[in-house]
Design an enzyme around this catalytic site. Structure first.
Site, short mmCIF file in Angstrom:
data_model
loop_
_atom_site.label_atom_id
_atom_site.label_comp_id
_atom_site.label_asym_id
_atom_site.label_seq_id
_atom_site.Cartn_x
_atom_site.Cartn_y
_atom_site.Cartn_z
N ALA A 154 0.85 -1.19 0.00
CA ALA A 154 0.00 0.00 0.00
C ALA A 154 0.88 1.24 0.00
O ALA A 154 1.34 1.69 1.06
CB ALA A 154 -0.93 -0.01 1.21
N THR A 165 4.99 4.73 -13.60
CA THR A 165 4.62 4.97 -14.99
C THR A 165 5.87 5.01 -15.88
O THR A 165 7.00 5.14 -15.39
CB THR A 165 3.89 6.31 -15.13
OG1 THR A 165 4.79 7.36 -14.77
CG2 THR A 165 2.65 6.36 -14.26
N GLU A 218 3.52 0.17 -10.86
CA GLU A 218 4.93 0.03 -10.47
C GLU A 218 5.80 1.14 -11.08
O GLU A 218 6.95 0.92 -11.43
CB GLU A 218 5.48 -1.34 -10.85
CG GLU A 218 4.97 -2.47 -10.00
CD GLU A 218 5.15 -2.19 -8.52
OE1 GLU A 218 6.25 -2.42 -7.98
OE2 GLU A 218 4.18 -1.75 -7.87
N ILE A 245 -4.26 -7.12 -37.00
CA ILE A 245 -4.16 -8.28 -37.89
C ILE A 245 -5.44 -9.10 -37.85
O ILE A 245 -5.92 -9.61 -38.87
CB ILE A 245 -2.93 -9.14 -37.51
CG1 ILE A 245 -1.64 -8.39 -37.89
CG2 ILE A 245 -2.98 -10.51 -38.18
CD1 ILE A 245 -0.38 -9.04 -37.39
#
Length: 381
Positions: free
Chosen positions: A124, A367, A365, A339
């Site tokens: 956290a 940017t 984790e 595709i």
């Protein structure tokens, strides 16, 4: 310089591949993605076979291996299915903080639960007022004799709704200059009085990996829950990020490879204008670009993992691995959907989930912009 995996690593890679092939079904992934639920049964199977916490010492239920071996597992899981792969590989998130900095009692109590399939962990760090900036925390922890009393809110926390315990970054010395010199890591168990969890629903991707907000209202934790040193939590967290960035790079790598596998197979089978679409040079060039980027990301990610296993902390290298691999994942999944055409835009097709799940690797984790800041600081130092 040897670029070959050793026999143990090849065996781990093969075992992870075989497990994912057998257990990661399309039906399960679609169901959990739609219901936004964690794959508990699958997670416990993975724990039983030793895939979770493989980089933990054997005395804590791990295999005594390294970050590179963990990367191989993460890559194979996410290659087969990004939704299930990410959920499983994040189940031990932030428990490495206990592994690297915790007391022996903490390791015995918490790490064995993580590897044994008895507890999901969570870190956290992020707050509503402080997204990428963790240099100052609004969450306060005040020491009162043998306890810390915590007040604050953490948001966008992976595993928040299912974790048995959290490693919480708190401000313990608000007078510290700079402020990050007054931060501390504390273990907060889910059932502690004053802990409230709110689920965050409707995410773009990784929906089987639950996200939530944690409110801490006069939460009382014993001083034995201190992880590492008091007022050194920021530095411990940065070291952890140097390891966790590699895992996110491996997630991105697996997602990219999995999407490419689908694109190559589809291009060999799909017919348009009287021939297989792989016979068109534009498709050939797309595939060539995709696999070149994937191989480059793999080399960078493996090198970062290997380097960490040598005992070297190198944010420059790990930031490059995460920034590049995550960009490759977004680009490759985008080209894969292109595709496939309209069929790639339909939820029944897993390339649609690959596309949605890839984006988070550029965000959590740290940017991509934060990774580039880290890289640049090294260049300028």
């Amino acid at each position: 310089m040897d670029f070959e995996l050793n026999e143990t690593q090849k065996d781990i890679q093969k075992a992870a591949h075989e497990f994912a092939e057998k257990e990661f079904t399309k039906e399960l992934a679609l169901e959990l993605d739609q219901r936004e639920e964690f794959p508990f049964d699958l997670w416990q199977k993975a724990c039983k076979l030793g895939f979770i916490g493989v980089h933990f010492p054997e005395e804590y239920g791990g295999q005594g291996l390294g970050v590179l071996e963990n990367v191989l597992i993460v890559e194979e899981f996410c290659r087969k299915d990004s939704t299930l792969g990410v959920a499983l590989t994040l189940s031990d998130f932030a428990s490495e903080l206990i592994l690297r900095f915790g007391s022996e009692e903490q390791k015995q109590k918490y790490l064995t639960q993580v590897t044994g399939g008895k507890a999901v962990s969570a870190g956290a760090f992020t707050e509503p007022e402080h997204g990428s900036d963790i240099t100052s925390m609004s969450t306060r922890a005040v020491k009162n004799r043998d306890f810390y009393v915590i007040n604050g809110t953490k948001t966008l926390i992976s595993n928040a709704t299912i974790a048995k315990f959290f490693i919480v970054l708190c401000q313990t010395n608000p007078e510290a200059k700079p402020t990050y010199r007054g931060q501390t890591l504390l273990i907060v168990e889910r059932e502690t009085e004053g802990v409230e969890i709110t689920k965050i629903s409707g995410k773009m991707g990784i929906r089987a990996s639950p996200t939530g907000e944690i409110s801490l209202n006069n939460v009382k934790v014993p001083k034995e829950n201190l992880v590492g040193e008091e007022n050194r939590g920021f530095y411990h967290t940065l070291e952890f990020f140097d390891e966790s960035r590699i895992e996110i790079a491996a997630q991105a790598l697996g997602i990219a490879q999995g999407a490419f596998d689908c694109a190559l197979k589809y291009a060999k089978e799909r017919e348009q204008f009287g021939r297989k679409i792989i016979e068109f040079q534009i498709i050939q060039h797309k595939l060539a670009d995709m696999i070149t980027k994937i191989e480059t990301a793999r080399l960078l990610t493996y090198k970062a993992a290997w380097n960490f296993d040598q005992g070297r902390i190198d944010p420059y290298l790990t930031s490059m691995a995460k920034a590049y691999a995550s960009r490759v994942a977004v680009e490759v999944t985008n080209e894969t959907v292109q595709i496939f055409g309209g069929y790639g835009y339909i939820g029944e097709n897993k390339v649609e989930r690959f596309y949605r799940d890839a984006k988070i690797t550029e965000i959590y984790e740290g940017t991509t912009e934060i990774q580039k800041n880290t890289i640049t600081r090294t260049l300028l130092s």
